[in-house]
Design an enzyme around this catalytic site. Sequence first.
Site, PDB file in Angstrom:
ATOM      1  N   SER A   1       6.064   3.301   0.919  1.00 30.07           N
ATOM      2  CA  SER A   1       4.932   2.390   0.950  1.00 30.07           C
ATOM      3  C   SER A   1       5.052   1.430   2.117  1.00 30.07           C
ATOM      4  O   SER A   1       6.119   1.292   2.720  1.00 30.07           O
ATOM      5  CB  SER A   1       4.857   1.583  -0.354  1.00 30.07           C
ATOM      6  N   SER A   2       3.942   0.779   2.418  1.00 33.17           N
ATOM      7  CA  SER A   2       3.940  -0.374   3.321  1.00 33.17           C
ATOM      8  C   SER A   2       4.016  -1.605   2.433  1.00 33.17           C
ATOM      9  O   SER A   2       3.030  -2.012   1.810  1.00 33.17           O
ATOM     10  CB  SER A   2       2.668  -0.391   4.174  1.00 33.17           C
ATOM     11  N   THR A   3       5.207  -2.183   2.338  1.00 35.68           N
ATOM     12  CA  THR A   3       5.452  -3.304   1.432  1.00 35.68           C
ATOM     13  C   THR A   3       4.617  -4.511   1.832  1.00 35.68           C
ATOM     14  O   THR A   3       4.360  -4.744   3.020  1.00 35.68           O
ATOM     15  CB  THR A   3       6.950  -3.666   1.452  1.00 35.68           C
TER      16      THR A   3
ATOM     17  N   TRP B   1       0.848  -1.190   0.000  1.00 37.28           N
ATOM     18  CA  TRP B   1       0.000   0.000   0.000  1.00 37.28           C
ATOM     19  C   TRP B   1       0.888   1.246   0.000  1.00 37.28           C
ATOM     20  O   TRP B   1       1.736   1.408   0.876  1.00 37.28           O
ATOM     21  CB  TRP B   1      -0.938   0.006   1.210  1.00 37.28           C
TER      22      TRP B   1
END
Length: 376
Positions: free
Chosen positions: A95-97, A72
């Site tokens: 991002s939040s991988t 996200w």
Amino acid sequence: MSDMAARLRLELADKIASEGWHDAVASVPRERFLGGAVFLPDPARGDLWAPVRPTDKSEEDWLNLAYSNETWVTQVAGTLAEDATGMVQGEPRSSSTAPGLVVRMLKAAQISEGDKVLEIGTGTGYSTSLMCRRLGSSAVTSIEYDPRVAARARAAITDVGYEPHLVVGDGLYGYADNAEYDRLIGTCSVRTISPLWPQQIRAGGTITVPISGWMGEAAFAHLTVAGDGTASGRFLRDDLYFMSARPHLPPPRPLLMSGIGQMRGARVDPAILQAGTALWMAQLAVPQAQISWGVDTTFLVDAGTGAHADVVSDSGGGWIVHQHGPINLWDRVEEAILTWHKAGRPHQSGFGLSVGPEEQRVWLGDPEGPSWNLPA
């Protein structure tokens, strides 16, 4: 902490985690690291992003988003998702991988209890917290380049109860104050290994980081540091990619031109460069160049020297290349691609990397095989 969040965490851990990371994934609340919003891409235009907040969804839908095995985006063109008042245009910068990708990275780095780790790229702080859960906070040092991203990560990490050593700065310098480390992992991609990193890792310790470039292709390096400060190893089978370190982003691309310069027949179909190891080879051959595709034309351009090349198909089923400037970009790409063909077209895992004080050399097959230098 809701029962639903705990259940979703456990389901995610069962799906993606093993070999020491199951407890961490089942314990660290990922929703805390998404902050006040994430960006979703506009379905019609890939350069437009819409912020989505928890208040825009039910609690169930937001938690399902948080615990999906998806990446996200949390920052676009310098704007954090929670600060956006509408659509934002630009490239993602943080991002939040996807949790599965994070766990694959941690496993590939062979991190385990007793290790002291330096993480390049704190990001949202989720991977940092997974390591804190398994290793203890005192074993983890993490560096973030962007002060706003770093502040956001610090708040989330503290909120869930961990206290690693967090640094705001350029991760390419490492962090000598806490050296030496057993493992260094890069949760961002780099064009070249920082010469300072091997100096901060113990002999026998490792550096695990994606090596990418200005054409957008990457290979996942896992290197062992020697007692003399050099490092060497191979690229792994995993095709892992993270956003580029800010100092390693490409310069603005100049205008594309076609039909200018010396003309000849091309020996390689430019369509092979659309993705994968062939593009990796092109990137090794001309690391200073960027690539673009038109309707019928492949463009290479070097912003630093002004060199450019374009390749188009001809009526006879072949290809025509035009080259202009101080470097014949397509000549170098062709030579690299043909060398790769001769070797049987191996995946990036068929290559290795040797890092020394004077050069960093990617080699094909073994250290005595064909090789290309990473940019200085």
